[in-house]
Scaffold this active site. Sequence first.
Site, PDB file in Angstrom:
ATOM      1  N   GLN A 263       0.825  -1.212   0.000  1.00  0.00           N
ATOM      2  CA  GLN A 263       0.000   0.000   0.000  1.00  0.00           C
ATOM      3  C   GLN A 263       0.863   1.268   0.000  1.00  0.00           C
ATOM      4  OE1 GLN A 263      -0.409  -2.615   2.089  1.00  0.00           O
ATOM      5  NE2 GLN A 263      -2.564  -2.940   2.603  1.00  0.00           N
TER       6      GLN A 263
ATOM      7  N   GLN B 149       0.080  -0.382  -5.832  1.00  0.00           N
ATOM      8  CA  GLN B 149      -1.077  -0.748  -5.011  1.00  0.00           C
ATOM      9  C   GLN B 149      -1.603   0.500  -4.295  1.00  0.00           C
ATOM     10  OE1 GLN B 149      -0.492  -4.085  -2.404  1.00  0.00           O
ATOM     11  NE2 GLN B 149      -2.440  -3.790  -1.353  1.00  0.00           N
ATOM     12  N   ASP B 150      -2.943   0.717  -4.387  1.00  0.00           N
ATOM     13  CA  ASP B 150      -3.606   1.821  -3.670  1.00  0.00           C
ATOM     14  C   ASP B 150      -3.142   3.201  -4.146  1.00  0.00           C
ATOM     15  OD1 ASP B 150      -4.714  -0.257  -2.299  1.00  0.00           O
ATOM     16  OD2 ASP B 150      -4.006   0.343  -0.331  1.00  0.00           O
TER      17      ASP B 150
ATOM     18  N   ASP C  23      -6.053  -2.787  -6.409  1.00  0.00           N
ATOM     19  CA  ASP C  23      -6.981  -1.857  -5.744  1.00  0.00           C
ATOM     20  C   ASP C  23      -6.569  -0.408  -5.985  1.00  0.00           C
ATOM     21  OD1 ASP C  23      -7.886  -4.276  -4.701  1.00  0.00           O
ATOM     22  OD2 ASP C  23      -6.944  -3.966  -2.746  1.00  0.00           O
TER      23      ASP C  23
ATOM     24  N   ARG D  80     -12.783  -5.625  -6.545  1.00  0.00           N
ATOM     25  CA  ARG D  80     -13.120  -6.604  -5.506  1.00  0.00           C
ATOM     26  C   ARG D  80     -13.668  -5.842  -4.298  1.00  0.00           C
ATOM     27  NH1 ARG D  80      -7.730  -8.660  -2.389  1.00  0.00           N
ATOM     28  NH2 ARG D  80      -6.573  -6.684  -2.301  1.00  0.00           N
TER      29      ARG D  80
END
Length: 526
Positions: free
Chosen positions: A323, A345-346, A367, A432
């Site tokens: 993250q 990520q993120d 994500d 998701r």
Amino acid sequence: MDNINLALLAIFNAYFLSFSLHVVHGSTVTSCNQTPYPQVCQHFTNTDLLSNLDQTRFSFRDLAFKITMEQAVDAHELVSSMDSSLFHDERAKLAWDDCMELYKDTVYQLNRSMSSSNPLDTNTWLSASIANHQTCRNGFFELELSSHLDSFPSMLTNFSKMLSNSLAIHKASTSSSSVFFNKHVRGRHLLSNGFPGWVSAADRRLLQAVGEPKADITVAQDGSGNYKTIAEAVTAASKQSGGSKRTVIYVKAGVYKENVQIKKSVKNLMFIGDGIDATIVTGNRNNQGGSTTFRSATFGVSGDGFMARDMTFENTAGPQNHQAVALRSSSDHSVFYRCSFKGYQDTLYVYSQRQFYRDCDIYGTIDFIFGDAAAMLQNCNMYVRKPMSNQINTVTAQARTDPNENTGIIIHNSRITAAPGSSGSSPTYLGRPWQKYSRTVIMKTVIDGLVDPAGWFPWSGSFALSTLYYAEYMNTGAGAGTGGRVKWPGYHVITSVTEAGKFTVGNFLAGDSWIPATGVPFVAGL
């Protein structure tokens, strides 16, 4: 008046008070039974507050708000007064700092919810309060320090339930005026330049201006501006911000290696750069380096009415550090126009409240568009990068935790494709469910063949598969076919124009009422 009449009046008043309290108490029980947590509702409303309830001034909704507000103040004070020695781990102190900031913001959001006459505003701000509570907990779980939550006041569990109850009571009390859709703005016409209505003519001109903008503050690394760093400019702006006047900060071309945080009190800022990949704000804070996801943002903004144009926000931590946020926004009525967000990520944390993205590029792996805002991305490019060898790609992870929240991630008239230099060979999914009522809608978007035919990926087993709302409408491209999509109860192929229309800028964001003032072009309908 004689003594007999005074006695009769006293008897009448006593009877009337008894009758009034019976009605109030009865309606309380009935209303409590309609909330997600009726026992918590009844426990907190069966207090002396009922006997002081003036029915001419307070409804049951107002009472619920008042009690929740008092609990929010208590929660903030209790968390703030905790002994820091409880947190021997420096990382735990970082998560605790997040909690103090988030509970302080919750007091602010509840306070303005109580004074608002706009149902959609109140729903937005209550939803933000729910996101704050969840994020406080998330920080400890992310850092694998969940045992530290045992040190937190036990009343926080009931407080989170009170927030959900307040949101349910508010929605029920305003159902006739439609909390989810702000109908009174639907009839507005689009402006000739295509911008939605919540942006002033002056802001519109600033966002559309050609050439060097007229700025209140200029940032330039070569010394040709007022300041050399963005942080210095934000500090200067904070001394003149807070009212309705917009402060424009022009950031000249350059790579600015700094982490920028714009506080709740600093409102109506506009950042203007020299273009994507010309003006770059970059950092590398990340979850593996001891930061919470919330605090990892290279650029974080909380003050309402924030706007940015022609800039790149970047986090270079890389896929191996998990993250790592490039930009986090909890700014209500925020607008990002012709901006780029680069990470893995993120990348883009659409944290809370109402946000609009137009003509933007978002790069990432897992994500990489996530959070619990009411966020609309229109005419944007989602560029899927190459993750680590054992990872899959997921474009979105929406975090709606309560069915009454008005939040969701809407992607409209956009494109989902492989990033330049990426083969697109890693398994890739549209999203998701990060939380139980996750909501994501993708409409009239080009979905390239890198997206797996199943389309969507589970979070953990069957979690949220029947409570989420994932939908697709009139998408095109090699990956847009819905024949092989997941068979989850919460997944929908929208065939109705009316259903799809719920997720347009005009309806989902009530954008006709605030985006036009920004000058950002937009499509209010499908």
